[in-house]
Design an enzyme around this catalytic site. Structure first.
Site, PDB file in Angstrom:
ATOM      1  N   LYS A  81       0.771  -1.115  -0.074  1.00  0.00           N
ATOM      2  CA  LYS A  81       0.164   0.080   0.263  1.00  0.00           C
ATOM      3  C   LYS A  81       0.870   1.186  -0.007  1.00  0.00           C
ATOM      4  CE  LYS A  81      -3.608   2.334   2.542  1.00  0.00           C
ATOM      5  NZ  LYS A  81      -4.478   2.214   3.828  1.00  0.00           N
ATOM      6  N   SER A 156      -9.360   3.379   2.950  1.00  0.00           N
ATOM      7  CA  SER A 156      -8.018   3.815   2.132  1.00  0.00           C
ATOM      8  C   SER A 156      -7.571   2.606   1.449  1.00  0.00           C
ATOM      9  CB  SER A 156      -7.414   4.404   2.727  1.00  0.00           C
ATOM     10  OG  SER A 156      -6.240   3.923   3.901  1.00  0.00           O
ATOM     11  N   SER A 180     -10.334   1.561   7.225  1.00  0.00           N
ATOM     12  CA  SER A 180      -9.704   1.520   5.842  1.00  0.00           C
ATOM     13  C   SER A 180      -9.364   0.331   5.289  1.00  0.00           C
ATOM     14  CB  SER A 180      -8.288   2.327   6.064  1.00  0.00           C
ATOM     15  OG  SER A 180      -8.363   3.832   5.994  1.00  0.00           O
TER      16      SER A 180
END
Length: 190
Positions: A81, A156, A180
């Site tokens: 990520k 996210s 997230s």
């Protein structure tokens, strides 16, 4: 015959370690799937060149031939990520302001994944600075939902969730302060 990308991460690790499939075959299968699907989903950003990744996979195969394994992720492709640092890839956090921000070291998470044998192939998309529950930013654009591209992948960690749902990667990482990980996992049925 089952496609290599159909195996879950544990099955893939077992087959690699039993030398039923090679790390090179695994890398090629995932890169083909990424090439086919990532233009639509925009889940993986800053992808490393295929020849570099294939060379790393061959090295992992050589290590197995010598009886050496780095760990359960040996030879398995992984994208980090974009909040995490990975040497050789910018840590943009989805922001144009950080587009050229190159880390000096791997984050502890990336370091441990590499120590367990993962081959870092790129980064996964996220909202700018991780703010919000929709994966879009002005640097890379949006990552749509894995099953309905007209709706959100969540965020996210939306890029990570979509890579798993569409089997562009066998395993993914993410981070979570206020949903997230949970929102993208739920919204993409993983």
């Amino acid at each position: 015959m089952t496609d290599i990308t159909d195996f879950n991460a544990s099955e893939l690790s077992e087959r690699i370690h039993q030398r039923q499939i090679s790390c090179t075959e695994v890398m090629q299968a995932y890169l083909q799937r990424i090439e086919k699907l990532n233009p639509l989903y925009n889940a993986i950003v800053n992808l490393a060149p295929a020849d570099q990744l294939t060379t790393q996979a061959r090295q992992c195969d050589e290590e197995l031939l010598q009886g050496q394994s780095r760990g359960w992720l040996h030879g398995i492709p992984q994208a980090i990520k974009d909040t995490g640092h990975a040497l050789g890839f910018p840590s943009t956090l989805g922001s144009r302001l950080l587009a050229q921000q190159m880390p000096r070291a791997d984050s502890i998470m990336t370091e441990r994944m590499k120590a367990a044998g993962a081959i870092v192939i790129g980064k996964t998309n996220m909202p700018e600075l991780g703010l919000g529950s929709h994966t879009f930013n002005n640097l890379f654009g949006a990552t749509p939902n894995a099953w309905d591209t007209s709706v959100s992948a969540g965020g996210s960690s939306g890029g990570a969730a979509v890579t798993l749902a569409q089997r562009m990667l066998p395993v993914a990482d993410g981070s979570d302060f206020m949903g997230s990980l949970r929102n993208p996992a739920g919204w993409n049925h993983i």
